[in-house]
Design an enzyme around this catalytic site. Structure first.
Site, PDB file in Angstrom:
ATOM      1  N   GLU A   1       5.617   1.305   0.080  1.00 54.48           N
ATOM      2  CA  GLU A   1       5.612  -0.157   0.098  1.00 54.48           C
ATOM      3  C   GLU A   1       7.001  -0.707   0.410  1.00 54.48           C
ATOM      4  O   GLU A   1       7.147  -1.904   0.656  1.00 54.48           O
ATOM      5  CB  GLU A   1       5.121  -0.693  -1.254  1.00 54.48           C
ATOM      6  CG  GLU A   1       3.642  -0.403  -1.472  1.00 54.48           C
ATOM      7  CD  GLU A   1       3.183  -0.810  -2.864  1.00 54.48           C
ATOM      8  OE1 GLU A   1       3.017  -2.012  -3.085  1.00 54.48           O
ATOM      9  OE2 GLU A   1       3.010   0.078  -3.709  1.00 54.48           O
TER      10      GLU A   1
ATOM     11  N   MET B   1       0.237  10.353  -2.237  1.00 50.54           N
ATOM     12  CA  MET B   1       1.424   9.539  -1.934  1.00 50.54           C
ATOM     13  C   MET B   1       2.088   8.996  -3.199  1.00 50.54           C
ATOM     14  O   MET B   1       2.767   7.969  -3.162  1.00 50.54           O
ATOM     15  CB  MET B   1       1.030   8.385  -1.004  1.00 50.54           C
ATOM     16  CG  MET B   1       0.298   8.825   0.256  1.00 50.54           C
ATOM     17  SD  MET B   1      -0.252   7.429   1.239  1.00 50.54           S
ATOM     18  CE  MET B   1      -1.339   8.257   2.423  1.00 50.54           C
ATOM     19  N   SER B   2       1.901   9.678  -4.318  1.00 51.89           N
ATOM     20  CA  SER B   2       2.472   9.192  -5.584  1.00 51.89           C
ATOM     21  C   SER B   2       2.725  10.386  -6.501  1.00 51.89           C
ATOM     22  O   SER B   2       2.722  11.535  -6.059  1.00 51.89           O
ATOM     23  CB  SER B   2       1.495   8.212  -6.258  1.00 51.89           C
ATOM     24  OG  SER B   2       0.341   8.903  -6.681  1.00 51.89           O
TER      25      SER B   2
ATOM     26  N   ASN C   1     -11.269  12.888  -0.785  1.00 49.01           N
ATOM     27  CA  ASN C   1     -11.703  13.288   0.562  1.00 49.01           C
ATOM     28  C   ASN C   1     -11.124  14.659   0.839  1.00 49.01           C
ATOM     29  O   ASN C   1     -10.174  15.073   0.174  1.00 49.01           O
ATOM     30  CB  ASN C   1     -11.171  12.284   1.607  1.00 49.01           C
ATOM     31  CG  ASN C   1      -9.657  12.118   1.516  1.00 49.01           C
ATOM     32  OD1 ASN C   1      -9.150  11.385   0.677  1.00 49.01           O
ATOM     33  ND2 ASN C   1      -8.938  12.837   2.365  1.00 49.01           N
TER      34      ASN C   1
HETATM   35  N1  HPA Z   1      -3.781  12.173   2.036  1.00 48.74           N
HETATM   36  C1  HPA Z   1      -2.831  11.544   1.317  1.00 48.74           C
HETATM   37  N2  HPA Z   1      -3.114  10.751   0.301  1.00 48.74           N
HETATM   38  C2  HPA Z   1      -4.397  10.600  -0.042  1.00 48.74           C
HETATM   39  C3  HPA Z   1      -5.433  11.214   0.662  1.00 48.74           C
HETATM   40  C4  HPA Z   1      -5.104  12.059   1.760  1.00 48.74           C
HETATM   41  O1  HPA Z   1      -5.968  12.648   2.422  1.00 48.74           O
HETATM   42  N3  HPA Z   1      -6.606  10.848   0.059  1.00 48.74           N
HETATM   43  C5  HPA Z   1      -6.261  10.042  -0.973  1.00 48.74           C
HETATM   44  N4  HPA Z   1      -4.936   9.873  -1.029  1.00 48.74           N
END
Ligand code: HPA
Length: 277
Positions: A88, A213-214, A237
């Site tokens: 961000e 990403m955290s 996913n």
């Molecule tokens: N990559 C990075 N961050 C994520 C993903 C991903 O596939 N899915 C949920 N957060």
């Protein structure tokens, strides 16, 4: 001389102390889609991030920002409804400021949650993964700069970031509730773009099971301060290149929403067990 980072932190602490003297034992960070976990807390006080002077406020839809103080069972907790991410545009010291703040308020245990992409080929979308270790070296280290002696040592040991005792309690809670729990290594990349298939193959070769990403920078910060840390990732996913479909934030959020009831009960039962240690 106190560092500017520490001064800001102490200011944030006094802003909160003007509202509540609640002393949490466990700090819980709620990831994407898990925001409504806060509904299961017996609330004692709430502080919107916007009311805290200098506090970073999130810009991501679905990340409504506030601290919620209250009880899970009998355990006093502070819950972060919404976190800020490095992508961000915040300084990394601002990204981890809330973790430092929750420690100053009294939290000894940090329970991290997040949404991730599955990198391990045996994972399925919707799986929950107990985080056993992490790869944080693709994200900036939040301890760079003058060491804040009031918080911790210059060169923290990172051999056991995720507390084995807490992991056992989470596994026991999962077993009792018949919740299937994967285990593995979480890697933090900066985002905000999702990874390429080549990056995912690289991460797999490095021993990574899930990517997001955290979280890892938060765990570095909490390790510096000597907190006991645990984490669960919702594998929303399969990562880039592992299925035919493109990735989207909407898909991630929908998957997190679907997993939320199971995720919530696992967090609740785990925190109750933390109350006994
Ligand atoms: N990559 C990075 N961050 C994520 C993903 C991903 O596939 N899915 C949920 N957060």
């Amino acid at each position: 001389m106190q560092s500017a980072v520490y001064e800001k932190l102490k200011k944030c602490e006094s802003c909160i102390r003007r509202v509540t003297d609640f002393t949490p034992r466990v700090a819980i960070v709620l990831g994407s889609g898990l925001g409504d976990y806060a509904d299961t807390i017996r609330v004692a006080a709430q502080v919107p991030y916007g009311d805290i002077e200098g506090f970073p406020v999130s810009t991501v839809p679905g990340h409504d920002g506030r601290f919620i103080f209250g009880y899970v069972g009998d355990v006093p907790v502070v819950c972060m409804k919404g976190r800020v991410h490095y992508y961000e545009g915040y300084e990394i010291s601002d990204v981890v400021l809330p973790i430092r703040l929750m420690k100053l308020l009294g939290a000894e245990i940090l329970f991290l949650t997040n949404a991730s992409g599955g990198v391990n080929t045996s994972f399925h979308a919707g799986d929950l993964m107990l985080i056993t270790d992490q790869i944080s070296c693709f994200a900036p280290n939040p301890l760079i700069g003058a060491n804040i002696e009031e918080l911790g040592t210059r060169f923290p040991d990172m051999s056991h970031v995720y507390d084995l005792g807490l992991q056992e309690l989470i596994k026991a809670a999962a077993r009792e509730q018949n919740i299937f729990l994967q285990q593995g290594v979480y890697a933090q990349l900066t985002g905000p773009s999702f990874e390429t298939p080549a990056e995912i193959r690289m991460l797999r070769a490095l021993g990574c099971d899930a990517v997001g990403m955290s979280t890892a920078v938060e765990a570095v910060t909490a390790t510096h301060m000597g907190m006991r840390i645990c984490g669960i990732s919702c594998v929303c996913n399969l990562a880039a290149g592992m299925t035919a479909s493109p990735l989207s934030h909407k898909e991630v959020q929908e998957a997190a929403d679907r997993a939320a009831p199971v995720f919530k009960s696992l967090v609740t039962e785990s925190v109750k067990r933390f109350g006994a240690i």
